[in-house]
Design an enzyme around this catalytic site. Sequence first.
Site, PDB file in Angstrom:
ATOM      1  N   GLY A  17      80.658 -46.378 -16.175  1.00 56.56           N
ATOM      2  CA  GLY A  17      82.106 -45.729 -16.536  1.00 56.56           C
ATOM      3  C   GLY A  17      82.607 -46.065 -17.835  1.00 56.56           C
ATOM      4  CB  ILE A  38      68.833 -50.389 -15.294  1.00 57.40           C
ATOM      5  CG1 ILE A  38      67.469 -51.051 -14.749  1.00 57.40           C
ATOM      6  CG2 ILE A  38      69.873 -49.909 -14.372  1.00 57.40           C
ATOM      7  CD1 ILE A  38      67.807 -51.945 -13.670  1.00 57.40           C
ATOM      8  N   GLY A  75      76.891 -54.154 -19.252  1.00 55.21           N
ATOM      9  CA  GLY A  75      75.755 -53.803 -18.355  1.00 55.21           C
ATOM     10  C   GLY A  75      75.745 -54.763 -17.229  1.00 55.21           C
ATOM     11  CB  SER A  78      80.704 -53.062 -12.368  1.00 56.32           C
ATOM     12  OG  SER A  78      80.529 -52.057 -11.429  1.00 56.32           O
ATOM     13  CE1 TYR A 139      81.563 -57.658 -11.373  1.00 51.15           C
ATOM     14  CE2 TYR A 139      83.967 -57.876 -10.726  1.00 51.15           C
ATOM     15  CZ  TYR A 139      82.908 -57.485 -11.677  1.00 51.15           C
ATOM     16  OH  TYR A 139      83.606 -56.567 -12.881  1.00 51.15           O
ATOM     17  CE  LYS A 143      81.258 -58.883 -14.791  1.00 54.81           C
ATOM     18  NZ  LYS A 143      80.688 -58.277 -15.883  1.00 54.81           N
ATOM     19  CB  SER A 168      92.364 -51.870 -13.038  1.00 51.96           C
ATOM     20  OG  SER A 168      92.663 -52.855 -12.180  1.00 51.96           O
ATOM     21  NE  ARG A 177      94.034 -56.155  -7.877  1.00 50.02           N
ATOM     22  CZ  ARG A 177      93.035 -55.526  -8.737  1.00 50.02           C
ATOM     23  NH1 ARG A 177      92.898 -54.174  -8.653  1.00 50.02           N
ATOM     24  NH2 ARG A 177      92.250 -56.541  -9.349  1.00 50.02           N
TER      25      ARG A 177
HETATM   26  P1  NAI Z   1      79.840 -49.236 -13.951  1.00 47.06           P
HETATM   27  O1  NAI Z   1      79.195 -49.866 -12.800  1.00 47.06           O
HETATM   28  O2  NAI Z   1      80.268 -48.022 -13.948  1.00 47.06           O
HETATM   29  O3  NAI Z   1      78.725 -49.598 -15.206  1.00 47.06           O
HETATM   30  C1  NAI Z   1      77.861 -50.707 -15.307  1.00 47.06           C
HETATM   31  C2  NAI Z   1      76.540 -50.218 -15.869  1.00 47.06           C
HETATM   32  O4  NAI Z   1      75.550 -51.388 -15.839  1.00 47.06           O
HETATM   33  C3  NAI Z   1      75.854 -49.104 -14.962  1.00 47.06           C
HETATM   34  O5  NAI Z   1      75.604 -47.987 -15.774  1.00 47.06           O
HETATM   35  C4  NAI Z   1      74.508 -49.699 -14.244  1.00 47.06           C
HETATM   36  O6  NAI Z   1      73.398 -48.845 -14.336  1.00 47.06           O
HETATM   37  C5  NAI Z   1      74.405 -50.812 -15.389  1.00 47.06           C
HETATM   38  N1  NAI Z   1      73.443 -52.000 -14.879  1.00 47.06           N
HETATM   39  C6  NAI Z   1      73.407 -52.378 -13.610  1.00 47.06           C
HETATM   40  N2  NAI Z   1      72.533 -53.394 -13.255  1.00 47.06           N
HETATM   41  C7  NAI Z   1      71.993 -53.411 -14.517  1.00 47.06           C
HETATM   42  C8  NAI Z   1      70.493 -54.096 -14.946  1.00 47.06           C
HETATM   43  N3  NAI Z   1      70.085 -54.955 -14.074  1.00 47.06           N
HETATM   44  N4  NAI Z   1      70.249 -53.804 -16.149  1.00 47.06           N
HETATM   45  C9  NAI Z   1      70.680 -53.070 -17.163  1.00 47.06           C
HETATM   46  N5  NAI Z   1      71.944 -52.458 -16.863  1.00 47.06           N
HETATM   47  C10 NAI Z   1      72.419 -52.406 -15.571  1.00 47.06           C
HETATM   48  O7  NAI Z   1      81.009 -50.348 -14.485  1.00 47.06           O
HETATM   49  P2  NAI Z   1      82.168 -50.110 -15.451  1.00 47.06           P
HETATM   50  O8  NAI Z   1      83.406 -49.894 -14.759  1.00 47.06           O
HETATM   51  O9  NAI Z   1      81.770 -49.335 -16.495  1.00 47.06           O
HETATM   52  O10 NAI Z   1      82.221 -51.573 -15.955  1.00 47.06           O
HETATM   53  C11 NAI Z   1      81.562 -51.967 -17.121  1.00 47.06           C
HETATM   54  C12 NAI Z   1      81.513 -53.655 -17.102  1.00 47.06           C
HETATM   55  O11 NAI Z   1      82.960 -53.995 -17.142  1.00 47.06           O
HETATM   56  C13 NAI Z   1      81.072 -54.310 -16.120  1.00 47.06           C
HETATM   57  O12 NAI Z   1      80.121 -55.575 -16.633  1.00 47.06           O
HETATM   58  C14 NAI Z   1      82.168 -54.634 -15.151  1.00 47.06           C
HETATM   59  O13 NAI Z   1      81.785 -55.998 -14.423  1.00 47.06           O
HETATM   60  C15 NAI Z   1      83.261 -54.866 -16.313  1.00 47.06           C
HETATM   61  N6  NAI Z   1      84.596 -54.619 -15.720  1.00 47.06           N
HETATM   62  C16 NAI Z   1      84.673 -53.536 -15.414  1.00 47.06           C
HETATM   63  C17 NAI Z   1      86.188 -53.121 -14.961  1.00 47.06           C
HETATM   64  C18 NAI Z   1      86.812 -51.718 -14.955  1.00 47.06           C
HETATM   65  O14 NAI Z   1      88.105 -51.847 -14.492  1.00 47.06           O
HETATM   66  N7  NAI Z   1      86.094 -50.535 -15.089  1.00 47.06           N
HETATM   67  C19 NAI Z   1      87.180 -54.237 -14.696  1.00 47.06           C
HETATM   68  C20 NAI Z   1      86.492 -55.606 -14.964  1.00 47.06           C
HETATM   69  C21 NAI Z   1      85.316 -55.783 -15.469  1.00 47.06           C
HETATM   70  C1  15L Z   2      86.306 -54.958 -11.708  1.00 49.03           C
HETATM   71  O1  15L Z   2      86.048 -56.174 -12.189  1.00 49.03           O
HETATM   72  C2  15L Z   2      85.691 -53.800 -11.516  1.00 49.03           C
HETATM   73  O2  15L Z   2      84.497 -53.864 -12.263  1.00 49.03           O
HETATM   74  C3  15L Z   2      86.247 -52.611 -11.491  1.00 49.03           C
HETATM   75  O3  15L Z   2      85.501 -51.779 -10.653  1.00 49.03           O
HETATM   76  C4  15L Z   2      87.598 -52.727 -10.828  1.00 49.03           C
HETATM   77  O4  15L Z   2      87.501 -52.999  -9.356  1.00 49.03           O
HETATM   78  C5  15L Z   2      88.566 -53.871 -11.422  1.00 49.03           C
HETATM   79  O5  15L Z   2      87.784 -55.082 -11.625  1.00 49.03           O
HETATM   80  C6  15L Z   2      89.830 -54.258 -10.752  1.00 49.03           C
HETATM   81  O6  15L Z   2      90.045 -55.204 -10.377  1.00 49.03           O
HETATM   82  O7  15L Z   2      90.673 -53.208 -10.301  1.00 49.03           O
END
Ligand code: NAI
Ligand code: 15L
Length: 269
Positions: A17, A38, A75, A78, A139, A143, A168, A177
Amino acid sequence: MTIQSHDKLLLTGAAGGLGKALRERLKANCKVLRLSDIQAFGEAGPAEEIMLADLADAAAVDAMVRGVDAIVHLGGVSVEGPFHPILQANILGMYNLYEAARKHGVRRVVFASSNHVTGFYRQGETINASHPPRPDGFYGLSKAFGEDLSRFYFDRYGIETACVRIGSSFPEPRDRRMLATWLSYDDLHRLITACLTTPVLSHSIIFGMSNNAVTWWDNSQANHVGFKAQDSSDVFREAVYARTSAPDLSDPAVQFQGGGFVKAGPFSD
Ligand code: NAI
Ligand code: 15L
């Protein structure tokens, strides 16, 4: 203003995302944007490269990192879930990434950490980067490990990292929230740009949030990053209140900053 600060920038998690939201925006930060995930996600466009890699695969990560100047690391797993996938992607994956960064001379990383590092603080508390981690699950623990690992690579090898504890980051806040935790995509890009361009980043922890009226996080220890949020969840407040019911104050998801993550599981592998 976005400064083109790097020749080649690596974006991991490009199929996710936030990766999709940042792909176009980050092109302004570099001459060439290397995209990785991946899973396959299409063809490279102008000034782009695509290199698929599993973060748990050290050789693939080494190849992915070779030749880049800086990394935006999104990556990994998440959300909260069973331990072993998190171990592979987020813990072993962080080690592989920083070993590759060390070997190939990468000097700066922006690491997508999470508010779930401190998810077991209460929603009525204000915390800053000096408050000890209180992860709300596997998770959040992964982190917290990533933050510690990147601190070690700074202390030992001088690799600068911004650990951005993203709240978020979605197009709009989805619930009450998120009125406190919301980070717009444009503010996320501004924050990453600040982390990539500030003259001295060191090892920094910064909460990733827009300029929301309600907040639980104090970023005064990250003034050197130079991030100024320009968006706010406040414009969504009325609509969010209209479509959600009053919070049940006995619900742990309402009591703690991590929301629903604090009551996820237990999981078996
Ligand atoms: P997402 O789940 O949409 O994207 C994560 C990507 O990492 C996916 O495309 C997935 O294929 C890839 N991935 C998973 N396992 C892998 C592996 N073993 N090797 C390579 N790639 C791998 O998550 P999003 O929302 O885009 O978040 C991106 C980052 O930001 C994540 O690290 C997440 O923990 C962090 N984050 C996101 C938040 C949010 O509100 N969207 C909040 C807090 C942290
Ligand atoms: C995260 O760390 C997650 O990646 C995201 O999907 C949301 O759940 C976010 O935190 C949150 O706390 O809203």
